[in-house]
Structure formats: C-alpha cells, structure tokens
Scaffold this motif. Structure first.
Motif, mmCIF file in Angstrom:
data_model
loop_
_atom_site.group_PDB
_atom_site.id
_atom_site.type_symbol
_atom_site.label_atom_id
_atom_site.label_comp_id
_atom_site.label_asym_id
_atom_site.label_seq_id
_atom_site.Cartn_x
_atom_site.Cartn_y
_atom_site.Cartn_z
ATOM 1 N N LYS A 70 41.024 -0.224 13.910
ATOM 2 C CA LYS A 70 41.696 0.444 12.931
ATOM 3 C C LYS A 70 41.875 1.846 12.949
ATOM 4 O O LYS A 70 42.866 2.336 13.010
ATOM 5 C CB LYS A 70 41.064 -0.001 11.557
ATOM 6 N N PHE A 97 41.628 -4.160 1.278
ATOM 7 C CA PHE A 97 41.856 -5.499 0.710
ATOM 8 C C PHE A 97 43.185 -6.103 1.348
ATOM 9 O O PHE A 97 43.377 -7.031 1.147
ATOM 10 C CB PHE A 97 42.058 -5.191 -0.797
ATOM 11 N N GLY A 98 44.033 -5.010 1.601
ATOM 12 C CA GLY A 98 45.234 -5.292 2.385
ATOM 13 C C GLY A 98 45.019 -6.467 3.672
ATOM 14 O O GLY A 98 45.676 -7.323 3.863
ATOM 15 N N TYR A 99 44.103 -5.936 4.580
ATOM 16 C CA TYR A 99 43.594 -6.657 5.543
ATOM 17 C C TYR A 99 43.098 -7.982 5.369
ATOM 18 O O TYR A 99 43.249 -8.987 5.820
ATOM 19 C CB TYR A 99 42.543 -5.914 6.325
ATOM 20 N N LEU A 117 42.194 4.569 -0.483
ATOM 21 C CA LEU A 117 43.465 4.244 -1.334
ATOM 22 C C LEU A 117 43.551 5.162 -2.474
ATOM 23 O O LEU A 117 44.529 5.609 -2.777
ATOM 24 C CB LEU A 117 43.297 2.801 -1.844
ATOM 25 N N PRO A 168 46.899 -1.731 7.049
ATOM 26 C CA PRO A 168 46.625 -2.081 5.784
ATOM 27 C C PRO A 168 45.296 -1.639 5.354
ATOM 28 O O PRO A 168 44.421 -1.523 6.371
ATOM 29 C CB PRO A 168 46.564 -3.643 5.763
ATOM 30 N N GLY A 169 44.941 -1.332 3.990
ATOM 31 C CA GLY A 169 43.712 -0.956 3.531
ATOM 32 C C GLY A 169 42.599 -2.211 3.713
ATOM 33 O O GLY A 169 43.109 -3.300 4.203
ATOM 34 N N HIS A 195 51.013 -5.466 12.050
ATOM 35 C CA HIS A 195 50.749 -6.942 12.217
ATOM 36 C C HIS A 195 50.240 -7.342 13.515
ATOM 37 O O HIS A 195 49.385 -7.914 13.758
ATOM 38 C CB HIS A 195 52.031 -7.805 11.956
ATOM 39 N N ALA A 247 43.883 -9.615 2.761
ATOM 40 C CA ALA A 247 44.831 -10.491 2.459
ATOM 41 C C ALA A 247 45.358 -11.288 3.450
ATOM 42 O O ALA A 247 46.055 -12.624 3.541
ATOM 43 C CB ALA A 247 46.146 -9.606 1.752
ATOM 44 N N TRP A 248 45.501 -10.599 4.752
ATOM 45 C CA TRP A 248 46.156 -11.050 5.876
ATOM 46 C C TRP A 248 45.048 -12.168 6.426
ATOM 47 O O TRP A 248 45.216 -13.394 6.770
ATOM 48 C CB TRP A 248 45.956 -9.929 7.137
ATOM 49 N N THR A 287 36.940 -9.191 7.809
ATOM 50 C CA THR A 287 37.051 -7.802 7.095
ATOM 51 C C THR A 287 36.923 -6.827 8.031
ATOM 52 O O THR A 287 36.518 -7.218 8.994
ATOM 53 C CB THR A 287 36.130 -7.651 6.006
#
Length: 469
Positions: free
Chosen positions: A432, A446-448, A50, A443-444, A165, A450-451, A421
């Motif tokens: 990924k 932390f984005g992953y 990021l 997603p990065g 997604h 969040a999912w 993670t």
C-alpha cells in the motif's frame, strides 16, 4: 536522605513489584483493558488517514509511539519498571528486530532489481504477473515476491486510469495466498517448521485449498480488470516509453535474494545449544547469525547496486520507514493481547479459545480456521498461528497425522486471512505504501476491508464447507 539515595530507593520501589513476573507475561493476570492501546493504534491506522490526512502523514510515527507509551507507562506503574522493561526487550529482540531486519533485506534487495522494458497492463498481462508472483511467494516469501513483482506491475499499468484494484488483488494473491505452500512463504508456516512440522507437509495438505483460492481470485480479477479495461481504455500517452528491451538490471541482487532465503532456511534447520540470555529473552546463535547475515546482505546490495537502477525503480526509503514505525507500535501494544490469548481458557479471551473445541473435547477445524483467520486479520498472523497451534496440543507429530485437518485449518486461516486487512500481514501495508508513493490512490483501511469482505470472505465460506467442516 540525599537526592541520589532517594532516587535509588524510588527506583527499587518501582522495580520490586515486578519481581514475581517471569520473562513471559502471564496473560491470565491481565484485564482485557490492556488491549485498549492496541485497539487504539489499529483505529488510528484506519481512521486518521481519512479524518486528518495531513497530520497523519507528518506524525504517524508519533501517534504509534504515543499508543506504545499508553501501554508501557501504566503497565510499569502497576507491575513495576522491570516487568515493563523485560516485556520491551522480549518484543524487540525476539520479534520486532528479526521481523524488520528481514523486511529491510528483502525491500533493499528486491529494490535493486529493475525489470527493464515497458510492459502494457492488459488484463492478460496483469493476470500473468499475479500468477507468477503467487508461485514465487512460496519460494522467496510473500514479502520478497511482493517487493520484486510490485514495481513492474505498477509500471505496466501506469497508462491505466483505474489501477487501485490491481494492487488490491496483488495483496490478496501475491502478498498472502501465494505464500501458503512452504515455510519460506509466510512467517506462520516458518514458525510451524521451527516447531517440528515437516517442510513439505503444508504443500501436501492445503495445495487444493490454495489452488482454489488463487484460481478463483485470478478469475475474478480477470473479469473485473477486463470490465475496467473496456470501459476506460488507456491514457493517450504512456508515461513509460517503449525505448528499452525487456531484461534485468541489478541482476546480482538475485544472488543476494538467494542468500536471504538460505539464511532463513539455515536458522530453521541449524540447531545449536549455544544461546544468549538478555533480560530473560533467549537469543539463539542460529537466529543471531541469520540477522547479522541479513544486515550484511542489505549492506552489500546497497553497495553493488547502481544508482541508475534505484532511480529507474523510483526506490525510496519512505514506505519502509512507514512500515517500520507503525509495526513498532503494533508489536509493542500487541504484547498484552498475545499474552492474554496464550493464557487460553484462563485468560480474558478464554471464550475465543473455548469456541474452537467441540463438546466431545475434539478440536473443531471450522472454528480453528475462522478463529485463527479472524485474529490473523487484525493481529500479527505469526503469533496467532502459534497460539492456536498450542491450543490444539502443540505436538507436531499428532497435528501432522491424527489432527491434520486442525493443523491445516490453522495454517490456512493464518495465511489466507492475513489478506483481510492492511495489517494482517507485513507486506500488505508495505505494498500500500509503495503504491501510494507511486501516485496510486489506494482505498483506506475500511475501504480495503470492503474489498476483502466482498471477495475473500465468500470464498472462505465456500472453502469451509469443502475442506474445513
């Protein structure tokens, strides 16, 4: 003193402090600060794509190597070069090389199978692919099922606008939850099998949990994917034209895939007294035969697979190289972390181990589920499984009967929460990397998360109240 002699003396001084160290590192003698390099490589994987994407893309291997050296150099200075070298050899021979050889074999063989024809990524088709992948994962491993099913799923959705997604749920379902029913499915369960857990014990014990988790994820995915599908429609031009009938190219690789499964099973069932010792690390004959066989399978696959099949699959070594380099750093920096966990209540992480035991001395399935799962989210889930397997007593006969709820909690936590993670389970990072190689903006780190925290964690809480209380 002559120069050569001086270097000999210096080398002996470097090695002598480590003579008291056994081949297996004593984690009770280590400070928690030895976990800093491991935390550093995790933060690098999470933040550098990021904050410095160009630098990371070109130098992630150097970053991983730097964190490995950040552990080994101070460790060698404090405990001696011999201790550092023994730990390095053990990590490579007992863990990393078997791990990466299996991944390369599955990556290569699955990459040699092209599912021909253009499928169209509707919610119904996507959920069918995910369900099939979940079933396959317990019989050919989460890595094998992921490598086989990911490419057709990506190709089926190449006319969709939003598809990240789809890959995220693929990681949840195929790369993790689906592999929970047999020792072939996921490395933690295979280690349990090697320790004496019956082959069919897991499917008998956590089938309802698996059915609930996979079924819930499929239902959530269908609702979400249907919403995206109605909202976005499809691209006016499908990048994959409808020109070929459905079928398989490179079908001979299915035989090789069976050979991979057979070699893994052989190494579990075959007991041989013959073994080799390399710097304190035991290399058993069954494991050696398995790894040599997997290398042979990889070579055969590359030889018999037509170039057109690899071209149709857009096969490249980039994702495999990325996973190999990053996990090399992870496997090396994780050495002191695993040793400290193995030290139990006497180690720096004794509070974690103590937390899984009730005041009456009996194991607490709830805490075993969450402790195993939390650590499996950030550490390699296979050694984490072993740590808590041994914490619960380590006797497979007792764990399969009297303490069955505890072993079920450890098994479910290690397999299910490896999806939390990108680094919780090997296929996650590989999926990924392949998706990004095919142009999907994933997603990065932390984005992953969040999912996973939004979708998986609530399901795990429900499971706790039903099965692990």
């Amino acid at each position: 003193m002559k120069t050569p002699q001086r270097w000999v003396v210096l080398a002996l001084l470097f090695v002598l402090p480590s003579l008291s160290f056994a081949a297996e590192l004593d984690g009770s003698r280590l400070s928690a600060l030895w976990a800093v390099p491991f935390a550093g490589i995790l933060l690098s994987i999470a933040l550098m794509p990021l904050m410095a994407p160009s630098f990371w893309h070109h130098h992630y291997g150097k970053v991983a190597a730097a964190w490995a050296l950040a552990f080994f150099v101070p460790f060698a200075v404090q405990y001696g070069g011999s201790a550092a070298f023994v730990s390095l050899v053990h990590a490579l021979l007992a863990e990393y090389i078997p791990f990466i050889v299996l991944l390369v074999a599955l990556f290569t063989v699955a990459g040699g199978i092209h599912i021909r024809g253009n499928l169209h990524g509707s919610p119904a088709l996507n959920i069918a692919i995910l369900a099939i992948g979940a079933v396959l994962a317990s019989f050919m491993g989460t890595t094998g099922a992921s490598m086989l099913m990911l490419r057709p799923l990506i190709r089926a959705n190449d006319n969709r606008v939003h598809k990240a997604h789809v890959v995220v749920f693929f990681i949840f379902i195929v790369s993790n939850a689906g592999g929970s029913l047999t020792p072939l499915g996921d490395p933690p369960l295979f280690l349990g099998f090697l320790k004496g857990v019956d082959f069919f014990w897991t499917v008998k014990q956590i089938f309802p949990e698996t059915l609930f988790l996979v079924g819930s994820l499929l239902a959530i995915f269908y609702a979400l994917d249907s919403w995206f599908f109605r909202r976005e429609g499809v691209l006016p031009v499908d990048p994959t034209p409808d020109t070929r009938r459905f079928g398989f190219d490179g079908a001979a690789n299915f035989v090789l895939l069976g050979a991979v499964v057979a070699l893994v099973l052989l190494s579990g069932f075959w007991k041989s007294p013959l073994s080799f010792h390399v710097m304190g690390t035991e290399v058993g004959l069954p494991g050696l035969v398995r790894d040599v066989g997997l290398v042979a399978v990889t070579w055969i696959s590359l030889k018999i697979t037509a170039k057109s099949v690899h071209d149709d699959n857009q096969f490249s070594w980039g994702p495999m190289i990325e996973v190999a380099k990053l996990f090399a750093g992870i496997f090396l920096t994780i050495i002191p972390v695993i040793a400290m966990l193995k030290a139990g209540v006497n180690g720096p992480f004794g509070a974690v181990v103590s937390a899984v035991t009730r005041p009456d001395g009996q194991p607490d399935p709830t805490m075993y589920f969450w402790a195993t799962g939390f650590l499996s989210s950030f550490l390699d889930n296979a050694p984490t499984y072993l740590v808590f397997f041994n914490t619960a007593g380590g006797d497979p006969a007792t764990l399969m009967t009297t303490l069955a709820p505890t072993l079920a909690a450890v098994s479910a936590g290690a397999v299910f929460m490896g999806a939390n993670t990108y680094i919780g389970n090997a296929p996650n990072l590989m999926v990924k990397a392949i998706a990004e190689d095919r142009g999907i903006k994933m997603p990065g780190f932390f984005g992953y998360m969040a999912w996973s925290c939004s979708i998986l964690v609530p399901l795990f809480i429900i499971m706790t109240f039903i099965w692990f209380k």
